[in-house]
Design an enzyme around this catalytic site. Sequence first.
Site, PDB file in Angstrom:
ATOM      1  CE  LYS A  10      -3.715  -2.640   2.416  1.00  0.00           C
ATOM      2  NZ  LYS A  10      -4.432  -2.261   3.242  1.00  0.00           N
ATOM      3  CE1 TYR A  50      -9.444  -3.377   0.902  1.00  0.00           C
ATOM      4  CE2 TYR A  50      -8.537  -1.504  -0.033  1.00  0.00           C
ATOM      5  CZ  TYR A  50      -8.265  -2.655   0.571  1.00  0.00           C
ATOM      6  OH  TYR A  50      -6.818  -3.003   0.803  1.00  0.00           O
ATOM      7  NE  ARG A  86      -6.139 -12.348   4.932  1.00  0.00           N
ATOM      8  CZ  ARG A  86      -6.556 -11.049   5.286  1.00  0.00           C
ATOM      9  NH1 ARG A  86      -6.630 -10.295   4.196  1.00  0.00           N
ATOM     10  NH2 ARG A  86      -7.393 -10.916   6.263  1.00  0.00           N
ATOM     11  CB  THR A  92      -7.791  -6.387   9.107  1.00  0.00           C
ATOM     12  OG1 THR A  92      -7.383  -7.832   8.843  1.00  0.00           O
ATOM     13  CG2 THR A  92      -7.304  -5.252   9.019  1.00  0.00           C
ATOM     14  CG  ASN A 113      -2.970  -2.236   6.797  1.00  0.00           C
ATOM     15  OD1 ASN A 113      -3.326  -1.888   5.966  1.00  0.00           O
ATOM     16  ND2 ASN A 113      -4.207  -3.275   7.142  1.00  0.00           N
ATOM     17  CG  HIS A 116      -4.591  -6.611  -0.458  1.00  0.00           C
ATOM     18  ND1 HIS A 116      -6.255  -6.306   0.101  1.00  0.00           N
ATOM     19  CD2 HIS A 116      -4.707  -7.044  -1.220  1.00  0.00           C
ATOM     20  CE1 HIS A 116      -6.992  -7.048  -0.836  1.00  0.00           C
ATOM     21  NE2 HIS A 116      -5.787  -8.247  -1.428  1.00  0.00           N
ATOM     22  CD  GLU A 127      -8.329  -9.258  -3.695  1.00  0.00           C
ATOM     23  OE1 GLU A 127      -7.670  -9.599  -3.225  1.00  0.00           O
ATOM     24  OE2 GLU A 127      -9.418  -9.394  -3.155  1.00  0.00           O
TER      25      GLU A 127
END
Length: 152
Positions: A10, A50, A86, A92, A113, A116, A127
């Site tokens: 990000k 999103y 993940r 998150t 954070n 992604h 995605e």
Amino acid sequence: MEETTFIMIKPDGVQRRLVAPIIARFENRGLTLVAIKMVNTSEALIDQHYAELVNKPFYPGLKQYMLSGPVIAMVWKGKAAAALGRAIVGATNPKESAPGTIRGDFCNDVGRNVIHASDSVESAKREIALWFKPEELVHYVPCDLGWVYENV
Ligand code: IDP
């Protein structure tokens, strides 16, 4: 071993010069880089990415954050790539992310954070199709696969 996942650094990750340390975490875990590009995102792309969150109260802030600078979009391949992605990224909310995860080591606030990761194989497919053209995915056989996996 053919599973792919979508990973995005990000804007805060780019601004904070965390691109190399973040990429190293995925390489170190034996995942294979299939695609990578720097992207100046657009409102339309973020709204699509999103889509499930557009009605959340935090969405305006999330959108502003995601549009605040370039991102690094990537596709990584490997056994259970989505679940592994993940696990590498962490929870998150960084306050709940375990040390050793990217979020657990590099961030503090849920609204900053740094990264992604697709939350499932299905999300990854959606995605990847949203962020990449099929010809941007480069498939090859890394020479160390037999050292990463018991059964290749
Ligand atoms: P994920 O990124 O771990 O998959 P999601 O629930 O899909 O988590 O949320 C997407 C992103 O929206 C988060 O990574 C975070 O940047 C932001 N976000 C989620 N919940 C909140 C919140 O309560 N406040 C501010 N931002 C949030």
